[in-house]
Design a protein around this motif. Sequence first.
Motif, mmCIF file in Angstrom:
data_model
loop_
_atom_site.group_PDB
_atom_site.id
_atom_site.type_symbol
_atom_site.label_atom_id
_atom_site.label_comp_id
_atom_site.label_asym_id
_atom_site.label_seq_id
_atom_site.Cartn_x
_atom_site.Cartn_y
_atom_site.Cartn_z
ATOM 1 N N ASN A 111 57.624 28.249 41.697
ATOM 2 C CA ASN A 111 56.474 27.488 41.231
ATOM 3 C C ASN A 111 56.772 26.938 39.841
ATOM 4 N N THR A 113 55.019 24.949 37.807
ATOM 5 C CA THR A 113 53.964 25.043 36.793
ATOM 6 C C THR A 113 53.869 26.452 36.211
ATOM 7 N N ALA A 114 54.034 27.450 37.067
ATOM 8 C CA ALA A 114 53.918 28.828 36.576
ATOM 9 C C ALA A 114 55.271 29.353 36.075
HETATM 10 C C1 LIG Z 1 51.660 27.386 40.897
HETATM 11 O O1 LIG Z 1 51.130 28.064 39.750
HETATM 12 C C2 LIG Z 1 49.916 27.471 39.309
HETATM 13 C C3 LIG Z 1 49.512 28.108 37.968
HETATM 14 O O2 LIG Z 1 49.604 29.526 38.054
HETATM 15 C C4 LIG Z 1 48.851 27.664 40.391
HETATM 16 O O3 LIG Z 1 47.639 27.083 39.981
HETATM 17 C C5 LIG Z 1 49.341 27.000 41.679
HETATM 18 O O4 LIG Z 1 48.451 27.286 42.733
HETATM 19 C C6 LIG Z 1 50.706 27.511 42.075
HETATM 20 N N1 LIG Z 1 51.220 26.738 43.197
HETATM 21 C C7 LIG Z 1 51.665 27.308 44.336
HETATM 22 C C8 LIG Z 1 52.162 26.358 45.370
HETATM 23 O O5 LIG Z 1 51.655 28.528 44.509
#
Ligand SMILES: *[C@@H]1O[C@H](CO)[C@@H](O)[C@H](O)[C@H]1NC(C)=O
Length: 279
Positions: A111, A113-114
């Motif tokens: 992920n 973003t995370a």
């Molecule tokens: C990725 O991480 C973000 C922030 O923690 C979260 O909002 C998002 O749902 C995650 N995406 C997936 C595909 O797990």
Amino acid sequence: MEYSKSRLIIFLISVYFTCINGQDVCVKKGPCSCVFANGTGIDLAPTSKSTTFFTATNFATKMEGKQYELSTYYYHPCVDMLPPVNKTTANDTCDKALAICRHVSTFQLVNVTANDFHMDNAGISSYLGSVNDSTFSANGNSIIYKNPPSETIVLLVCAETDDQLHIDSLAEPDKLLLKFYSRAACLKTITNPDEGRSFGSTLLIIFFSLTIFYLVLGVCTKKFLMGATGIEVIPNLGFWSDLPNLVKDGWAFSIHGFKLPARGPGPVTSPDPNSYDSI
Ligand SMILES: *[C@@H]1O[C@H](CO)[C@@H](O)[C@H](O)[C@H]1NC(C)=O
Ligand SMILES: *[C@@H]1O[C@H](CO)[C@@H](O)[C@H](O)[C@H]1NC(C)=O
Ligand SMILES: *[C@@H]1O[C@H](CO)[C@@H](O)[C@H](O)[C@H]1NC(C)=O
């Protein structure tokens, strides 16, 4: 005939000088020690007190940051041990007692973003060498662990610290360079210098004993059987008077890397053509 015999003598003298000169090699003496001719050397035996491996780790990002690799190197110089890695696939080869093992785990970015990385699997462990397959470099500065077609070189660094393993270079996958810092990597007296020289001195003693025996026998033969008198009783007089030249040739020969030197115009050939043939 005469010439080939003198070549032979030059060769023997060169071999002798090479033996004398060529002793500055740290000769492996035990599983993790080597000794120079003067009796000093390296002995890593104190490191076997450690019942765990010395470790070093390396991070490497791959695939433009979407993946990273964590490698851990396990090292135990003197005694093969079973490393603390689990065999999960047939590719894992550290499932036996060994001196060096590498364990690589791969992490994938799941992920963005995370910035969340997940470990792929249990990783892969690779056998890199055992104590029995190790050799010292001639200068005693490193131990080479062979695991054809690759090898791992552990550079030994004399250091007043606790024993530590570091990674020096992973640039060449088939020639990994690690560094081991230890007090045990310092040069110290290992054997009595006389012991180290015993082979050379034994040769010398045998050589001189044979020479004296041969001279005595020759003198007696010439004096009592052939009735020689004066300086003539010395056997092969021509050879002995030419010996300094032969020794000189032998020196030049060994110094010039065993290529036959051009003979100088000096008084090299013996005045007595029978002198070599009668040896
Ligand atoms: C990725 O991480 C973000 C922030 O923690 C979260 O909002 C998002 O749902 C995650 N995406 C997936 C595909 O797990
Ligand atoms: C013994 O020989 C080695 C290698 O030539 C050298 O590095 C070392 O200083 C010598 N030790 C002594 C005490 O002479
Ligand atoms: C090996 O397996 C044991 C038991 O399953 C586990 O406790 C240990 O953490 C594992 N070691 C490694 C390096 O994965």
